[in-house]
Design a protein around this motif. Structure first.
Motif, short mmCIF file in Angstrom:
data_model
loop_
_atom_site.label_atom_id
_atom_site.label_comp_id
_atom_site.label_asym_id
_atom_site.label_seq_id
_atom_site.Cartn_x
_atom_site.Cartn_y
_atom_site.Cartn_z
N SER A 105 10.41 -7.49 -17.03
CA SER A 105 11.48 -8.33 -17.42
C SER A 105 12.60 -7.43 -18.33
CB SER A 105 11.28 -9.70 -18.23
OG SER A 105 12.23 -10.21 -18.59
N ASP A 106 12.02 -6.77 -19.22
CA ASP A 106 13.03 -6.33 -20.25
C ASP A 106 12.78 -4.68 -20.43
OD1 ASP A 106 13.83 -9.09 -20.73
OD2 ASP A 106 11.84 -8.96 -21.78
N SER A 107 11.85 -3.89 -19.82
CA SER A 107 11.74 -2.57 -20.50
C SER A 107 11.49 -1.43 -19.38
CB SER A 107 10.33 -2.58 -21.32
OG SER A 107 10.22 -3.50 -22.43
N VAL A 108 12.08 -1.79 -18.38
CA VAL A 108 12.12 -0.82 -17.18
C VAL A 108 12.99 0.55 -17.55
CG1 VAL A 108 12.52 -0.43 -14.75
CG2 VAL A 108 11.40 -2.43 -15.40
N LYS A 109 12.45 1.62 -17.30
CA LYS A 109 13.25 2.82 -17.51
C LYS A 109 13.77 3.57 -16.35
CE LYS A 109 10.24 3.75 -21.66
NZ LYS A 109 9.39 2.72 -21.68
N ASN A 110 14.81 4.16 -16.57
CA ASN A 110 15.77 4.59 -15.35
C ASN A 110 15.41 6.14 -15.38
OD1 ASN A 110 17.15 5.04 -13.31
ND2 ASN A 110 19.14 4.86 -14.28
N SER A 111 15.32 6.77 -14.35
CA SER A 111 14.80 8.23 -14.04
C SER A 111 15.54 8.55 -12.74
CB SER A 111 13.43 8.41 -14.22
OG SER A 111 12.55 8.06 -13.22
N ALA A 112 15.34 9.80 -12.56
CA ALA A 112 15.85 10.62 -11.26
C ALA A 112 14.99 10.10 -10.23
CB ALA A 112 15.80 12.06 -11.43
N THR A 113 13.64 9.79 -10.44
CA THR A 113 12.88 9.37 -9.06
C THR A 113 12.65 7.74 -9.24
OG1 THR A 113 10.86 9.78 -10.52
CG2 THR A 113 11.83 11.63 -9.16
N ILE A 114 13.22 7.12 -9.88
CA ILE A 114 13.08 5.57 -9.65
C ILE A 114 13.12 5.20 -8.62
CG2 ILE A 114 15.50 5.11 -10.30
CD1 ILE A 114 12.42 3.35 -12.01
N ASN A 150 0.69 -1.16 0.11
CA ASN A 150 0.08 0.13 -0.05
C ASN A 150 1.09 1.28 -0.11
OD1 ASN A 150 -2.75 -0.76 -0.10
ND2 ASN A 150 -2.43 -1.64 1.86
N LEU A 151 2.15 1.21 -0.47
CA LEU A 151 2.83 2.31 -0.77
C LEU A 151 3.12 2.70 -1.83
CD1 LEU A 151 5.73 1.26 2.04
CD2 LEU A 151 3.77 2.93 2.39
N PHE A 152 3.82 3.78 -2.08
CA PHE A 152 4.04 4.40 -3.37
C PHE A 152 5.36 4.47 -4.05
CE2 PHE A 152 0.77 6.29 -0.65
CZ PHE A 152 -0.23 6.36 -1.59
N TYR A 153 5.73 4.07 -5.39
CA TYR A 153 6.65 3.83 -6.03
C TYR A 153 6.73 4.56 -7.40
CZ TYR A 153 6.58 0.11 -2.48
OH TYR A 153 6.63 -0.31 -1.20
N ASN A 154 8.12 4.80 -8.21
CA ASN A 154 8.02 5.10 -9.41
C ASN A 154 8.86 3.58 -9.92
OD1 ASN A 154 9.41 5.39 -11.92
ND2 ASN A 154 10.15 7.44 -11.47
N ASN A 155 8.04 2.98 -10.48
CA ASN A 155 8.25 1.72 -11.05
C ASN A 155 9.11 1.50 -12.32
OD1 ASN A 155 6.04 2.05 -12.35
ND2 ASN A 155 5.13 0.01 -12.11
N GLY A 156 9.22 2.72 -12.87
CA GLY A 156 10.08 2.57 -14.32
C GLY A 156 9.34 2.66 -15.50
N LEU A 157 7.97 3.29 -15.60
CA LEU A 157 7.29 3.14 -16.50
C LEU A 157 7.63 4.14 -17.49
CD1 LEU A 157 3.69 2.89 -15.18
CD2 LEU A 157 4.88 1.11 -16.68
N ASP A 158 7.94 5.30 -17.02
CA ASP A 158 8.41 6.56 -18.01
C ASP A 158 9.79 7.21 -17.63
OD1 ASP A 158 6.09 6.23 -19.49
OD2 ASP A 158 5.08 6.85 -17.82
N THR A 159 10.04 8.06 -18.30
CA THR A 159 11.26 9.11 -17.94
C THR A 159 10.67 10.45 -17.98
OG1 THR A 159 11.92 9.16 -20.36
CG2 THR A 159 13.02 7.89 -18.84
N ASP A 160 9.75 10.89 -18.64
CA ASP A 160 8.92 12.15 -18.59
C ASP A 160 7.80 12.10 -17.75
OD1 ASP A 160 11.09 13.29 -20.42
OD2 ASP A 160 10.18 12.45 -22.10
N PHE A 161 7.73 13.04 -17.19
CA PHE A 161 6.66 13.17 -15.89
C PHE A 161 5.75 14.17 -16.34
CE2 PHE A 161 9.94 10.84 -13.85
CZ PHE A 161 9.60 9.55 -14.19
N ASN A 162 4.39 14.24 -16.89
CA ASN A 162 3.61 15.26 -16.86
C ASN A 162 2.03 14.97 -16.47
OD1 ASN A 162 2.84 13.66 -18.90
ND2 ASN A 162 3.71 14.90 -20.56
N ASP A 181 8.52 12.74 -5.62
CA ASP A 181 7.24 11.92 -6.00
C ASP A 181 6.75 12.26 -7.48
OD1 ASP A 181 7.18 10.72 -3.51
OD2 ASP A 181 6.13 12.17 -2.74
N ARG A 182 7.39 12.52 -8.46
CA ARG A 182 7.04 12.50 -9.96
C ARG A 182 7.00 11.33 -10.40
NH1 ARG A 182 6.62 18.04 -11.45
NH2 ARG A 182 7.82 19.32 -10.32
#
Length: 350
Positions: free
Chosen positions: A298-307, A237-249, A263-264
């Motif tokens: 497995s293969d498509s996680v994206k890195n970012s500053a808030t990962i 029940n916690l909050f994460y950046n799981n690597g979906l994107d690199t730009d957050f809008n 938390d972006r």
């Protein structure tokens, strides 16, 4: 003597008048609701002192949950009820976008959630969630005063509110309380994995291998965010950046609630219970199958500053599962399907 006679006559008149009045019914005492509490679930903490669960409150909430008249109208013009977007067969989730900015989250085991509701945790209680849903222009889109007036005018609701809350006078606070009680009653705890934890059945070899992948960092590494045998809710029940994107809008990510730049792109980890029937997946519903989700991790996680620092394999784009491991992980995830819950008549429309 005359004075005594007058007093006697007055007394007799008052007695006769009182005997003509209807006898007041005794105040109805709601029966406490016994919420299922599996021993291997975390401590139950999300039952407010001012809204204890009762049989009558849950029954009223169930009726309201399925009733399109909750919109404050007669329900014949295609307007929504809570159940319009939360289908029992889909884990009280919705197999579509429902026109919402975010995909619908399942309404299960929320009696154990104290970290905020929705993808960004912006709503803190189930009672507040009811208010948000009823007044949201993209959900039920109703005026609270109109809802109260309409329900008060019906024949069926005033006596039900009296049984649940002691008064025929309907208030929106009690509408919130009743629906919140029903949602808290939605407990999923009879999947194959539950029966495995209780020692009632065994997992197949592939299911067991998938579970081992689920709970190991060198495997699929799912357990940090989604629990396991030690947290059978299948979410922290916690909050994460799981690597979906690199730009957050996204104007509705966790950052919009906390104001914290870290938390972006951050969202709540949803429960994986009944995940097989809970498509589409992710906050924006971008994945329509479990296979797509497994392929992403497995293969498509994206890195970012808030990962999230729990995304240990981000530098190699994911956990790099083999086709066999992907199949085994999916086999385990399918053991989280609770057919008893998905078909429980006590959760269906009354």
């Amino acid at each position: 003597m005359r004075q005594i006679k007058v007093i006697t006559i007055i007394g007799a008149f008052l007695f006769a008048l009182a005997s003509c009045e209807p006898e007041h019914e005794k105040t109805y005492q709601p029966k406490p609701y016994e919420l299922p509490k599996p021993a291997y679930f975390p401590t139950l903490t999300n039952i407010p002192a001012d809204n204890p669960m009762t049989e009558e409150g849950v029954a009223l909430g169930r009726k309201l949950f399925y009733d399109p008249r909750l919109s404050g109208r007669d329900g014949t013009d295609g307007i929504r009820s809570c159940a319009s977007c939360h289908h029992q067969e889909n884990n009280f989730d919705f197999s579509g976008s429902a026109g919402l900015h975010h995909s619908v989250m399942p309404l299960i085991n929320l009696a154990w959630n104290t970290t905020g509701l929705g993808w960004n945790g912006g709503v803190t209680t189930l009672e507040d969630m009811v208010l948000a849903a009823i007044t949201s222009p993209v959900e039920i889109n109703a005026d609270t005063n109109q809802v109260v007036r309409f329900l008060q005018s019906t024949d069926d609701y005033p006596p039900l509110f009296e049984k649940a809350f002691g008064s025929r006078d309907i208030t929106f606070v009690n509408i919130e309380r009743a629906i919140a009680q029903f949602v808290r009653s939605l407990v999923s705890s009879d999947s194959k994995f539950d029966r495995y934890l209780r020692g009632e059945t065994q997992l197949s070899q592939d299911e067991l291998e998938g579970y081992l992948l689920f709970v190991t960092e060198d495997g699929a590494d799912c357990f940090h965010c989604h629990g396991g045998g030690g947290n059978a809710l299948m979410t922290t029940n916690l909050f994460y950046n799981n690597g979906l994107d690199t730009d957050f809008n996204d104007p509705q990510d966790r950052h919009t609630v906390t104001g914290n730049p870290n938390d972006r792109g951050v969202y709540k980890a949803p429960t994986l219970r009944n995940i097989a029937v809970s498509a589409p997946y992710m906050h924006d519903g971008r994945f329509t199958t479990m296979d797509e989700v497994i392929d992403f991790y497995s293969d498509s996680v994206k890195n970012s500053a808030t990962i999230s620092p729990l995304m240990h394999h981000v530098m190699q784009d994911g956990v790099r599962l083999t086709p066999q491991e992907k199949s085994q992980l999916k086999a385990f995830l399918n053991t989280l399907t609770d057919e008893t819950f998905l078909n429980n008549p006590n959760h269906a429309a009354p």
